[in-house]
Design a protein around this motif. Structure first.
Motif, PDB file in Angstrom:
ATOM      1  N   ILE A 162      45.220  38.420  59.115  1.00  0.00           N
ATOM      2  CA  ILE A 162      44.956  39.835  59.350  1.00  0.00           C
ATOM      3  C   ILE A 162      45.810  40.675  58.405  1.00  0.00           C
ATOM      4  CG2 ILE A 162      44.861  41.676  61.071  1.00  0.00           C
ATOM      5  CD1 ILE A 162      43.105  39.297  61.812  1.00  0.00           C
ATOM      6  N   HIS A 163      45.163  41.550  57.645  1.00  0.00           N
ATOM      7  CA  HIS A 163      45.863  42.442  56.712  1.00  0.00           C
ATOM      8  C   HIS A 163      45.518  43.891  57.059  1.00  0.00           C
ATOM      9  CE1 HIS A 163      47.190  39.207  54.032  1.00  0.00           C
ATOM     10  NE2 HIS A 163      45.958  38.717  54.060  1.00  0.00           N
ATOM     11  N   PRO A 164      46.374  44.586  57.828  1.00  0.00           N
ATOM     12  CA  PRO A 164      46.042  45.946  58.268  1.00  0.00           C
ATOM     13  C   PRO A 164      46.095  47.002  57.163  1.00  0.00           C
ATOM     14  CG  PRO A 164      47.653  44.901  59.734  1.00  0.00           C
ATOM     15  CD  PRO A 164      47.581  44.076  58.500  1.00  0.00           C
ATOM     16  N   HIS A 165      46.799  46.731  56.066  1.00  0.00           N
ATOM     17  CA  HIS A 165      46.939  47.729  54.998  1.00  0.00           C
ATOM     18  C   HIS A 165      46.484  47.121  53.671  1.00  0.00           C
ATOM     19  CE1 HIS A 165      48.961  50.806  57.379  1.00  0.00           C
ATOM     20  NE2 HIS A 165      49.581  49.817  57.985  1.00  0.00           N
ATOM     21  N   ALA A 166      45.182  46.893  53.570  1.00  0.00           N
ATOM     22  CA  ALA A 166      44.631  46.214  52.396  1.00  0.00           C
ATOM     23  C   ALA A 166      43.236  46.758  52.101  1.00  0.00           C
ATOM     24  CB  ALA A 166      44.586  44.701  52.645  1.00  0.00           C
ATOM     25  N   PRO A 167      43.149  47.884  51.421  1.00  0.00           N
ATOM     26  CA  PRO A 167      41.846  48.495  51.150  1.00  0.00           C
ATOM     27  C   PRO A 167      41.021  47.704  50.146  1.00  0.00           C
ATOM     28  CG  PRO A 167      43.583  49.668  49.995  1.00  0.00           C
ATOM     29  CD  PRO A 167      44.269  48.679  50.883  1.00  0.00           C
ATOM     30  N   VAL A 168      39.728  47.621  50.400  1.00  0.00           N
ATOM     31  CA  VAL A 168      38.811  47.007  49.439  1.00  0.00           C
ATOM     32  C   VAL A 168      38.560  47.991  48.311  1.00  0.00           C
ATOM     33  CG1 VAL A 168      36.471  46.141  49.087  1.00  0.00           C
ATOM     34  CG2 VAL A 168      37.747  45.514  51.151  1.00  0.00           C
ATOM     35  N   GLU A 169      38.735  47.519  47.064  1.00  0.00           N
ATOM     36  CA  GLU A 169      38.638  48.406  45.901  1.00  0.00           C
ATOM     37  C   GLU A 169      37.441  48.108  45.009  1.00  0.00           C
ATOM     38  OE1 GLU A 169      42.497  47.790  44.224  1.00  0.00           O
ATOM     39  OE2 GLU A 169      43.460  49.227  45.581  1.00  0.00           O
ATOM     40  N   VAL A 173      29.468  40.842  41.954  1.00  0.00           N
ATOM     41  CA  VAL A 173      28.266  40.138  42.384  1.00  0.00           C
ATOM     42  C   VAL A 173      27.676  39.415  41.178  1.00  0.00           C
ATOM     43  CG1 VAL A 173      25.968  40.363  43.395  1.00  0.00           C
ATOM     44  CG2 VAL A 173      27.825  41.855  44.174  1.00  0.00           C
ATOM     45  N   VAL A 174      27.511  38.108  41.308  1.00  0.00           N
ATOM     46  CA  VAL A 174      26.958  37.292  40.239  1.00  0.00           C
ATOM     47  C   VAL A 174      25.822  36.451  40.807  1.00  0.00           C
ATOM     48  CG1 VAL A 174      27.400  35.488  38.534  1.00  0.00           C
ATOM     49  CG2 VAL A 174      29.175  37.193  39.031  1.00  0.00           C
ATOM     50  N   ASP A 175      24.651  36.545  40.189  1.00  0.00           N
ATOM     51  CA  ASP A 175      23.482  35.760  40.597  1.00  0.00           C
ATOM     52  C   ASP A 175      23.208  35.870  42.095  1.00  0.00           C
ATOM     53  OD1 ASP A 175      23.138  34.880  37.988  1.00  0.00           O
ATOM     54  OD2 ASP A 175      24.440  33.128  38.286  1.00  0.00           O
ATOM     55  N   GLY A 176      23.286  37.107  42.601  1.00  0.00           N
ATOM     56  CA  GLY A 176      22.921  37.346  43.989  1.00  0.00           C
ATOM     57  C   GLY A 176      23.948  36.935  45.010  1.00  0.00           C
ATOM     58  N   ARG A 177      25.199  36.773  44.599  1.00  0.00           N
ATOM     59  CA  ARG A 177      26.258  36.425  45.549  1.00  0.00           C
ATOM     60  C   ARG A 177      27.524  37.208  45.210  1.00  0.00           C
ATOM     61  NH1 ARG A 177      25.720  32.183  48.812  1.00  0.00           N
ATOM     62  NH2 ARG A 177      27.976  31.896  48.984  1.00  0.00           N
ATOM     63  N   ILE A 178      28.243  37.600  46.250  1.00  0.00           N
ATOM     64  CA  ILE A 178      29.559  38.192  46.035  1.00  0.00           C
ATOM     65  C   ILE A 178      30.514  37.063  45.685  1.00  0.00           C
ATOM     66  CG2 ILE A 178      31.486  39.442  47.099  1.00  0.00           C
ATOM     67  CD1 ILE A 178      29.440  40.806  48.931  1.00  0.00           C
ATOM     68  N   THR A 179      31.053  37.117  44.476  1.00  0.00           N
ATOM     69  CA  THR A 179      31.951  36.047  44.030  1.00  0.00           C
ATOM     70  C   THR A 179      33.415  36.455  44.119  1.00  0.00           C
ATOM     71  OG1 THR A 179      31.749  36.814  41.734  1.00  0.00           O
ATOM     72  CG2 THR A 179      30.221  35.084  42.480  1.00  0.00           C
ATOM     73  N   GLY A 180      33.671  37.744  44.255  1.00  0.00           N
ATOM     74  CA  GLY A 180      35.053  38.189  44.351  1.00  0.00           C
ATOM     75  C   GLY A 180      35.130  39.587  44.937  1.00  0.00           C
ATOM     76  N   VAL A 181      36.174  39.831  45.707  1.00  0.00           N
ATOM     77  CA  VAL A 181      36.428  41.145  46.287  1.00  0.00           C
ATOM     78  C   VAL A 181      37.853  41.547  45.910  1.00  0.00           C
ATOM     79  CG1 VAL A 181      36.559  42.520  48.393  1.00  0.00           C
ATOM     80  CG2 VAL A 181      34.851  40.680  48.203  1.00  0.00           C
ATOM     81  N   ASP A 182      37.980  42.675  45.251  1.00  0.00           N
ATOM     82  CA  ASP A 182      39.299  43.174  44.864  1.00  0.00           C
ATOM     83  C   ASP A 182      39.912  43.943  46.031  1.00  0.00           C
ATOM     84  OD1 ASP A 182      39.063  42.203  42.215  1.00  0.00           O
ATOM     85  OD2 ASP A 182      37.827  43.937  41.693  1.00  0.00           O
ATOM     86  N   VAL A 183      41.070  43.476  46.459  1.00  0.00           N
ATOM     87  CA  VAL A 183      41.733  44.054  47.621  1.00  0.00           C
ATOM     88  C   VAL A 183      43.116  44.543  47.204  1.00  0.00           C
ATOM     89  CG1 VAL A 183      42.532  43.652  49.975  1.00  0.00           C
ATOM     90  CG2 VAL A 183      40.454  42.518  49.159  1.00  0.00           C
ATOM     91  N   GLY A 184      43.413  45.790  47.530  1.00  0.00           N
ATOM     92  CA  GLY A 184      44.697  46.366  47.164  1.00  0.00           C
ATOM     93  C   GLY A 184      45.706  46.285  48.290  1.00  0.00           C
ATOM     94  N   GLY A 185      46.633  47.226  48.289  1.00  0.00           N
ATOM     95  CA  GLY A 185      47.626  47.293  49.344  1.00  0.00           C
ATOM     96  C   GLY A 185      48.503  46.065  49.408  1.00  0.00           C
ATOM     97  N   THR A 186      48.730  45.562  50.603  1.00  0.00           N
ATOM     98  CA  THR A 186      49.619  44.415  50.799  1.00  0.00           C
ATOM     99  C   THR A 186      49.056  43.119  50.253  1.00  0.00           C
ATOM    100  OG1 THR A 186      48.696  44.073  53.009  1.00  0.00           O
ATOM    101  CG2 THR A 186      50.683  45.445  52.851  1.00  0.00           C
ATOM    102  N   VAL A 187      47.759  43.075  49.996  1.00  0.00           N
ATOM    103  CA  VAL A 187      47.157  41.863  49.429  1.00  0.00           C
ATOM    104  C   VAL A 187      47.265  41.901  47.906  1.00  0.00           C
ATOM    105  CG1 VAL A 187      45.002  40.564  49.118  1.00  0.00           C
ATOM    106  CG2 VAL A 187      45.607  41.475  51.368  1.00  0.00           C
TER     107      VAL A 187
END
Length: 407
Positions: A162-169, A173-187
């Motif tokens: 659980i990361h309460p202070h980690a906004p998605v930035e 998406v590659v070939d119809g799939r999410i391959t990575g999510v950039d997360v800021g904050g504590t992550v």
């Protein structure tokens, strides 16, 4: 950083999904941008619906509410307060509406006992003399800070992160799939998930857009006013078509008055109007006159996570607060889903539906356990409040209650 399922959104639904996944043995990571319960869950009026509010307009939703109400009273302990509720008919209110609601409650299976005005006044001593009759229903109060923190703690205790202070930035998406999510904050890292669940509530449209997906939300703001008053037992609801200022929710030494419904363009930046406050107080005072002059403790606005297509179809306030599970494979992103709409009361069912979907996509054969397992700390308010502090999950809704056992 790798995870099997990334859950975006740390309100009741998101933490409920993380808990459900973890109890089914699925590796899950939850991220939120501003502390748990910082969005709609923690800016509500804190009513645990019996379903009576929706009985005549949305019987399916009402059935979901009464089921959820009964489950939470069993598993959530001090996250809820079983106060009961009254739907009151004033002299100016349509008696036919009262009868329609009573009959609908009977059809749905919601207990509803009719009291005359004198009997209702015995239940609520300061009730308006204009109350002609009332209907007792099993409404209750929910403390969202505790509920969200307890779900997060159970998820963590069963392997979730659980990361309460980690906004998605951003998302890739590659070939119809999410391959990575950039997360800021504590992550401050890229997360590589097998599956992504968007449980961001009123912010679901912005999150989905990062993956190139259109989720049309129709957020509306509503004001809540907490005033000093310690003589109310049950929740009070005005028995009329949903309108401004028709709910009073009791805490210990305060009551929460609500609410309004005004469409906003953004869940982050929106105007607030003094008329919403004054009208809410005046309308609630028609049921309970002493609140008209009671000192105000705090005022806040929340934003409802309404789903646009449903609002367009049904065309009105209070007609439906059902939830929707959207599989974005139909939009060209195979490993992405959103869960939108709904109510705080039905968060667990929303989480179960979303988790069923994820498990089906991942080939996980495991049953939902969340309706039968008590939440951690449920019978220990001080422990629940420690969890709220741990996850930075204090909400304005229950600020007068959470932590009070420490004083």
């Amino acid at each position: 950083m790798e995870t099997t399922v990334l859950v975006i959104g740390g309100g009741a639904t998101g933490t409920g999904i993380a808990r459900d996944l973890a109890l089914r043995g699925v590796d899950a990571t939850l991220v939120d941008r501003g502390g748990l319960a910082s969005g709609t869950s923690g800016r509500s009026h804190g009513l645990l619906h019996s379903g009576a509010r929706y009985a005549e307009s949305d019987p399916v939703g009402a059935e979901e509410c009464i089921e959820a109400n009964r489950v939470l009273k069993e598993i959530a302990g001090a996250c809820v307060r079983d106060t009961g509720g009254l739907f009151v008919q004033l002299a100016e209110d349509d008696p036919a509406y009262f009868e329609t609601k009573r009959e609908a409650c009977e059809t749905v299976g919601i207990p509803a006992n009719v009291l005359d005005g004198d009997a209702a006044g015995e239940v609520v001593p300061d009730l308006s003399a204009d109350v002609e009759r009332a209907m007792e229903v099993p409404d209750a109060v929910v403390y969202p800070s505790r509920l969200v923190a307890a779900n997060a703690a159970d998820a963590r205790d069963h392997g979730a992160t659980i990361h309460p202070h980690a906004p998605v930035e951003g998302m890739t998406v590659v070939d119809g799939r999410i391959t990575g999510v950039d997360v800021g904050g504590t992550v401050d890292d890229r997360v590589d998930p097998d599956y992504v669940v968007n449980a961001a509530g009123a912010w679901a449209e912005q999150v989905a857009a990062m993956a190139g997906v259109d989720v049309e939300m129709r957020p509306t703001r509503g004001v809540m006013v907490s005033v000093e008053y310690d003589r109310l037992g049950p929740v009070l609801n005005r028995c009329r078509a949903p309108d401004d200022g028709d709910i009073i929710v009791p805490h210990d030494s305060e009551v929460v008055l609500g609410t309004t419904s005004v469409r906003v363009e953004s869940p982050d930046e929106y105007p607030t109007e003094e008329w919403e406050v004054s009208k809410t107080v005046a309308e609630c005072a028609a049921m309970l006159p002493p609140v008209a002059d009671a000192p105000t403790v705090r005022t806040w606005w929340g934003v409802r996570p309404l789903y646009g297509p449903d609002e367009d179809e049904r065309g009105g306030r209070g007609i439906s607060r059902g939830f929707f599970r959207l599989d974005h494979a139909a939009d060209g992103v195979d490993n992405f889903a959103s869960v939108v709409g709904g109510k705080l009361t039905t968060y667990r069912q929303m989480a179960e539906s979303a988790t069923d979907h994820v498990c089906d996509r991942l080939g996980v054969d495991a049953e939902c356990l969340t309706a039968d397992r008590q939440l951690p700390g449920a019978d220990a308010p001080d422990r629940l409040d420690e969890l709220v502090a741990e996850f930075d999950g204090q909400s304005v809704t229950d600020a007068d209650v959470v932590g009070a056992c420490e004083s």
